[in-house]
Design an enzyme around this catalytic site. Structure first.
Site, PDB file in Angstrom:
ATOM      1  N   LYS A   1     103.907 -23.313  12.985  1.00  0.00           N
ATOM      2  CA  LYS A   1     103.246 -24.442  12.320  1.00  0.00           C
ATOM      3  C   LYS A   1     103.689 -25.778  12.913  1.00  0.00           C
ATOM      4  CE  LYS A   1     104.769 -23.292   8.164  1.00  0.00           C
ATOM      5  NZ  LYS A   1     105.459 -22.015   8.267  1.00  0.00           N
TER       6      LYS A   1
ATOM      7  N   ARG B   1     114.066 -15.499   3.227  1.00  0.00           N
ATOM      8  CA  ARG B   1     112.961 -16.451   3.355  1.00  0.00           C
ATOM      9  C   ARG B   1     111.613 -15.732   3.416  1.00  0.00           C
ATOM     10  NH1 ARG B   1     115.203 -19.346   8.294  1.00  0.00           N
ATOM     11  NH2 ARG B   1     113.101 -20.139   8.576  1.00  0.00           N
TER      12      ARG B   1
ATOM     13  N   ARG C   1     119.867 -24.781  13.259  1.00  0.00           N
ATOM     14  CA  ARG C   1     119.472 -24.457  11.895  1.00  0.00           C
ATOM     15  C   ARG C   1     120.213 -23.219  11.429  1.00  0.00           C
ATOM     16  NH1 ARG C   1     113.120 -24.648  10.758  1.00  0.00           N
ATOM     17  NH2 ARG C   1     113.936 -23.412   9.030  1.00  0.00           N
TER      18      ARG C   1
ATOM     19  N   ARG D   1     114.850 -18.788  18.047  1.00  0.00           N
ATOM     20  CA  ARG D   1     114.960 -20.195  17.667  1.00  0.00           C
ATOM     21  C   ARG D   1     116.369 -20.502  17.158  1.00  0.00           C
ATOM     22  NH1 ARG D   1     110.731 -22.480  13.219  1.00  0.00           N
ATOM     23  NH2 ARG D   1     112.055 -21.418  11.747  1.00  0.00           N
TER      24      ARG D   1
ATOM     25  N   ARG E   1     104.093 -24.688  -1.034  1.00  0.00           N
ATOM     26  CA  ARG E   1     104.705 -23.364  -0.939  1.00  0.00           C
ATOM     27  C   ARG E   1     104.719 -22.636  -2.271  1.00  0.00           C
ATOM     28  NH1 ARG E   1     108.152 -24.580   3.941  1.00  0.00           N
ATOM     29  NH2 ARG E   1     109.110 -22.644   4.571  1.00  0.00           N
TER      30      ARG E   1
HETATM   31  P1  ADP Z   1     110.326 -22.313   7.958  1.00  0.00           P
HETATM   32  O1  ADP Z   1     108.853 -22.508   7.727  1.00  0.00           O
HETATM   33  O2  ADP Z   1     110.617 -21.812   9.343  1.00  0.00           O
HETATM   34  O3  ADP Z   1     111.006 -21.526   6.884  1.00  0.00           O
HETATM   35  P2  ADP Z   1     110.858 -25.051   7.136  1.00  0.00           P
HETATM   36  O4  ADP Z   1     111.537 -26.070   7.978  1.00  0.00           O
HETATM   37  O5  ADP Z   1     109.436 -25.273   6.776  1.00  0.00           O
HETATM   38  O6  ADP Z   1     111.047 -23.705   7.942  1.00  0.00           O
HETATM   39  O7  ADP Z   1     111.670 -24.844   5.771  1.00  0.00           O
HETATM   40  C1  ADP Z   1     113.059 -24.602   5.745  1.00  0.00           C
HETATM   41  C2  ADP Z   1     113.561 -24.537   4.286  1.00  0.00           C
HETATM   42  O8  ADP Z   1     113.295 -25.790   3.619  1.00  0.00           O
HETATM   43  C3  ADP Z   1     112.890 -23.504   3.396  1.00  0.00           C
HETATM   44  O9  ADP Z   1     113.459 -22.226   3.544  1.00  0.00           O
HETATM   45  C4  ADP Z   1     113.135 -24.113   2.001  1.00  0.00           C
HETATM   46  O10 ADP Z   1     114.453 -23.893   1.561  1.00  0.00           O
HETATM   47  C5  ADP Z   1     112.977 -25.596   2.241  1.00  0.00           C
HETATM   48  N1  ADP Z   1     111.586 -26.036   2.013  1.00  0.00           N
HETATM   49  C6  ADP Z   1     110.714 -26.486   2.968  1.00  0.00           C
HETATM   50  N2  ADP Z   1     109.515 -26.782   2.408  1.00  0.00           N
HETATM   51  C7  ADP Z   1     109.621 -26.505   1.083  1.00  0.00           C
HETATM   52  C8  ADP Z   1     108.741 -26.582  -0.023  1.00  0.00           C
HETATM   53  N3  ADP Z   1     107.457 -26.991   0.114  1.00  0.00           N
HETATM   54  N4  ADP Z   1     109.188 -26.223  -1.254  1.00  0.00           N
HETATM   55  C9  ADP Z   1     110.442 -25.816  -1.429  1.00  0.00           C
HETATM   56  N5  ADP Z   1     111.335 -25.701  -0.431  1.00  0.00           N
HETATM   57  C10 ADP Z   1     110.945 -26.043   0.824  1.00  0.00           C
END
Ligand code: ADP
Length: 209
Positions: free
Chosen positions: A31, A163, A151, A145, A106
């Site tokens: 994404k 996750r 991360r 990654r 989400r």
């Molecule tokens: P990925 O899509 O690879 O899991 P992101 O950078 O989008 O990575 O998200 C990393 C973490 O940030 C998630 O596992 C969650 O803990 C938090 N997070 C990101 N977006 C949201 C959201 N919309 N609602 C709740 N937690 C979020």
């Protein structure tokens, strides 16, 4: 009725037409990579909640410290925190020609909050596009990654698995929420970055916005 509303908006305010997209898919589906390209190609503002949380963490803000408690366990940050942060970000781009949401919504309450917020701005989501990637490919990508990103949530297989679980249980149903509105699309998220980008552009260009 949403088509009728849109028609009224178009005829009264020709310069308020915006394009609002949700880029959707499991962790590691690409994404962020594609959103950066779309941002440039369509002159949109890219909002990634993951990026926002990580920058709050790096700055050591109260919000960042709170978010880290959840992110480090592979859990979702509570909706009220996430929605508040997203709202601030959107309001700071009042002049945007549209948004690409990446990593948001989400959960069902996040989707409802986003719809409400856009409605207040006289806007709406035009499409949710899912990057479809098989799970074994996803695991490979995230492990890779994790090797060169700093991360921690990518480096621990236990947290990566958590996750996925969260994605399946809480996030995947968001697809159906937009599908019922007739604006959900799925494209193949494997292959070259260029090919995937082309598929995304084709989907976006076929929208009747
Ligand atoms: P990925 O899509 O690879 O899991 P992101 O950078 O989008 O990575 O998200 C990393 C973490 O940030 C998630 O596992 C969650 O803990 C938090 N997070 C990101 N977006 C949201 C959201 N919309 N609602 C709740 N937690 C979020």
């Amino acid at each position: 009725s949403s088509i009728a509303n849109r028609f009224v908006l178009i005829s009264l305010f020709p310069y308020t037409i915006m394009l609002n997209l949700i880029l959707f898919g499991p962790p590691g589906s690409g994404k962020g990579t594609q959103a950066e390209r779309l941002e440039e190609a369509y002159n949109l503002v890219h909002i990634s909640t993951g990026v926002l949380f990580r920058s709050e963490m790096d700055e050591g803000t109260e919000l960042g410290i709170k978010a880290n408690e959840y992110m480090s366990r592979g859990e979702l940050v509570p909706d009220e925190v996430t929605i508040g942060m997203l709202k601030n970000k959107m309001l700071s781009h009042a002049d945007a020609e549209g948004f690409i949401f990446d990593g948001f919504p989400r959960t069902a309450p996040q989707a409802e909050a986003l719809d409400q917020l856009l409605k207040e701005m006289g806007q709406q989501i035009d499409a949710l596009i899912m990057l479809d990637v098989p799970e074994d490919e996803i695991v490979k990508r995230i492990v890779l990654r994790g090797k060169d990103s700093n991360r921690p949530d990518d480096s621990d297989p236990e947290i990566v698995r958590k996750r996925f679980q969260v994605y399946q249980n809480k996030t995947a149903p968001i697809y159906d929420y937009y599908n019922e509105k007739g604006i959900a699309f799925k494209i193949n998220g494997t292959g070259s970055i260029d090919d995937i980008f082309q598929n995304l552009c084709d989907t976006i260009d076929s929208l009747h916005v």
